[in-house]
Write an enzyme that holds these catalytic residues in place. Sequence first.
Site, short mmCIF file in Angstrom:
data_model
loop_
_atom_site.label_atom_id
_atom_site.label_comp_id
_atom_site.label_asym_id
_atom_site.label_seq_id
_atom_site.Cartn_x
_atom_site.Cartn_y
_atom_site.Cartn_z
CB CYS A 114 -0.67 0.22 1.12
SG CYS A 114 -2.40 -1.18 1.10
CG HIS A 259 -3.39 3.17 0.85
ND1 HIS A 259 -3.58 2.92 -0.24
CD2 HIS A 259 -3.16 2.57 1.89
CE1 HIS A 259 -4.17 1.77 -0.03
NE2 HIS A 259 -3.93 1.44 1.08
CG ASN A 289 -7.42 -0.93 -0.04
OD1 ASN A 289 -5.84 -0.83 -0.92
ND2 ASN A 289 -6.86 -0.93 1.06
O1 UT7 Z 1 -4.15 -1.36 2.96
C1 UT7 Z 1 -3.93 -1.10 4.30
C2 UT7 Z 1 -4.85 -2.42 4.09
N1 UT7 Z 1 -5.67 -2.03 4.90
C3 UT7 Z 1 -6.61 -2.00 6.24
O2 UT7 Z 1 -6.04 -0.53 6.17
C4 UT7 Z 1 -7.72 -2.37 6.44
C5 UT7 Z 1 -7.57 -2.31 8.16
N2 UT7 Z 1 -9.39 -3.13 8.65
C6 UT7 Z 1 -10.19 -2.60 8.63
O3 UT7 Z 1 -10.08 -1.97 7.43
C7 UT7 Z 1 -11.49 -3.51 9.77
O4 UT7 Z 1 -10.67 -4.08 10.63
C8 UT7 Z 1 -11.81 -4.43 8.68
C9 UT7 Z 1 -12.58 -3.78 8.05
C10 UT7 Z 1 -11.06 -5.40 7.79
C11 UT7 Z 1 -13.14 -5.17 9.49
O5 UT7 Z 1 -13.69 -4.34 9.84
P1 UT7 Z 1 -13.57 -4.52 12.03
O6 UT7 Z 1 -14.19 -3.20 12.60
O7 UT7 Z 1 -12.12 -4.04 12.49
O8 UT7 Z 1 -14.16 -5.41 12.35
P2 UT7 Z 1 -13.84 -6.84 13.04
O9 UT7 Z 1 -12.86 -7.76 12.12
O10 UT7 Z 1 -13.58 -6.62 14.70
O11 UT7 Z 1 -15.24 -7.46 13.16
C12 UT7 Z 1 -16.18 -7.58 13.41
C13 UT7 Z 1 -17.15 -9.00 12.90
C14 UT7 Z 1 -16.98 -10.34 13.35
O12 UT7 Z 1 -17.62 -10.77 14.08
P3 UT7 Z 1 -18.70 -10.74 15.77
O13 UT7 Z 1 -16.95 -12.00 15.88
O14 UT7 Z 1 -18.45 -9.50 15.87
O15 UT7 Z 1 -19.62 -11.78 15.31
C15 UT7 Z 1 -16.12 -10.42 12.04
O16 UT7 Z 1 -16.38 -12.33 12.14
O17 UT7 Z 1 -17.80 -8.64 12.11
C16 UT7 Z 1 -17.23 -9.75 11.56
N3 UT7 Z 1 -17.11 -9.58 9.79
C17 UT7 Z 1 -18.04 -9.39 8.56
N4 UT7 Z 1 -18.94 -9.57 9.16
C18 UT7 Z 1 -19.78 -9.09 7.75
C19 UT7 Z 1 -15.85 -9.48 9.31
N5 UT7 Z 1 -15.60 -9.54 8.42
C20 UT7 Z 1 -17.41 -9.29 7.33
C21 UT7 Z 1 -17.70 -9.05 6.37
N6 UT7 Z 1 -19.30 -9.33 5.79
N7 UT7 Z 1 -16.86 -8.55 5.10
#
Ligand code: UT7
Length: 332
Positions: A114, A259, A289
């Site tokens: 990135c 980014h 992204n």
């Molecule tokens: O370019 C640099 C690279 N990447 C980034 O900058 C990404 C940085 N991180 C993020 O953007 C976020 O951490 C994510 C968008 C990837 C995830 O969001 P989050 O708010 O951190 O969610 P989480 O991983 O803590 O998950 C929350 C819940 C979980 O369910 P439970 O355990 O609470 O029941 C996940 O299983 O959301 C669930 N979940 C989803 N639900 C629906 C995770 N992905 C999804 C999905 N759809 N795609």
Amino acid sequence: MRKSKIIGAGHYLPERIMTNDDLSKMMNTNHDWIVERTGIEKRRWFVPGRDSVTSMALEASKMAIDNAGIETAEIDFIIFATITPDYFIPGNGVLLQRELGLQGVGALDIRNACSGFVYALSIADQYIKSGMYRTILVVGAEIQSSALDKSDEGRSSAVIFADGAGAVVVRANLDSDSGILSTHLHADGDFAEELYVKDPGSSREVRISQEMIDAGGFNLYMNGNAVFKHAIVRFYEVIMEALEANQMAVSQLDLLIPHQANLRISQYIQQKLGLSDHQVYNNITEYGNTTAATIPIAISEAVAGGRVKDGDIVCLAAFGSGFAWGSALIKW
Ligand code: UT7
């Protein structure tokens, strides 16, 4: 002093639009979750058999060269940022060089994910300032969609990453004080495995095996929470570093082009810096992204849309796999 100036930008996005609803047919996700957590509404995925990293980069480069008002033959070096090259070996720089008909011109590949475009731009800036080259093509292009785990297990990455290409022409400027003011690069390899693609790796007895494929090592792995927490700290730090290095205040910033990692990250940084909506460029809603391509795509759109004018102070900032992060402050 000799400065490096972005004199033209271009981009290419594959035609295939994937909406959040399209993804919810492949994995257990939904539009509202994706929009709430990432801001993304749709993204582009490459068309197999038609798009390649090279072909997308070529289109973006032609547009950048056109907008720069130069001949392709005036380019004397190519820097290509991608972590999704068409071949394992050689890198994508030479493939683009061949398509541009620039045989003999040096081509360098950057694998800083990135942050790849900011790293690439920094190198271009140094080469130009030193007098080694006059006109450098800097490209960021990625096809991420073919390395995403589209099962429920991979949903947190699969909804974020996407495909596209952007390019800029950077040229020595001796006539005015506009151009790249400074660049700032950082990395912390302690976090290398928080966002990575494990296979294929050279240090395995067999480079590619069915076992690896079955274990999903070819898919992008991301610890989203860890990335998010580090990103919001590092983005802020590296933007402030760039401003401080040039004795500038946040209020002097005309446009921040971050980014496009996650809209929530950009909004957090915007709020922390106290910037208005007009001072931050976001297009992640439309394109997701695209890793090394997000910043040059955004530059191309921002210039075409009149969001950047001559004399504006523009900050580019990136954070991602490595962890690696960086910024560039530019007087347009
Ligand atoms: O370019 C640099 C690279 N990447 C980034 O900058 C990404 C940085 N991180 C993020 O953007 C976020 O951490 C994510 C968008 C990837 C995830 O969001 P989050 O708010 O951190 O969610 P989480 O991983 O803590 O998950 C929350 C819940 C979980 O369910 P439970 O355990 O609470 O029941 C996940 O299983 O959301 C669930 N979940 C989803 N639900 C629906 C995770 N992905 C999804 C999905 N759809 N795609």
